[in-house]
Design a protein around this motif. Structure first.
Motif: not given
Length: 155
Positions: A11-14, A41-45, A99-105
């Motif tokens: 899945f992409g941004a949408d 995009t979800d984390l930004e929102d 890609n379209d995700t953020v990994w946080s460690y």
């Protein structure tokens, strides 16, 4: 779990699928390694709604600039608690874009985790699902959180 990660990658941004994946692994010496994957995009929102600040989380550099906001949001929404009711502090290590995700460690210091709370993104999406995989001594458990289930006790 690999199937879930594959689905997220499709899945992409949408994306239309609202899922986060968190891996929690005991690494010894009373330390747990925590990695959390969210759509950027979800984390930004969520960060905008949570802090009032707009951020872009598309590159490693973007995440580096916004790491305090990313860490603050995740720390407010995800908690690891001992049997005695003490919360174990999430300590930011780093973040990366994929890609379209953020990994946080993060790391968490403590011998055991008995209760997990995860309310990531449920304020944005009523159908948000948060999967947490906890691994210790070769044994893996999966927990599923959503808007109706934000806290689970490990058995």
């Amino acid at each position: 779990m690999q199937v879930l990660i594959f689905i997220i990658g499709l899945f992409g941004a949408d994306h239309g699928l609202y899922v986060s994946v968190t891996n929690v692994t005991y690494s010894g010496n009373d330390t747990w390694e925590v990695s959390c994957r969210l759509f950027n995009t979800d984390l930004e929102d969520a960060i905008r709604d949570f802090s009032g600040e707009s951020v872009s989380l598309r590159t490693d550099g973007d995440i580096k600039k916004s790491e305090a906001l990313v860490a603050s949001y995740i720390k407010a929404k995800m908690h690891f608690i001992t049997q005695q009711g003490n919360e174990l502090a999430l300590k930011w290590v780093s973040g990366s874009a994929e890609n379209d995700t953020v990994w946080s460690y993060f790391i968490v210091e403590g011998t055991s985790i008995d209760v997990v709370e995860n309310a990531l993104l449920v304020e944005l999406f009523s159908d948000q699902e948060n999967v947490v995989a906890i691994e210790r001594d070769g044994e893996k458990r999966y927990l599923r959180f959503n808007a109706g289930v934000k806290r689970l006790q490990l058995e």
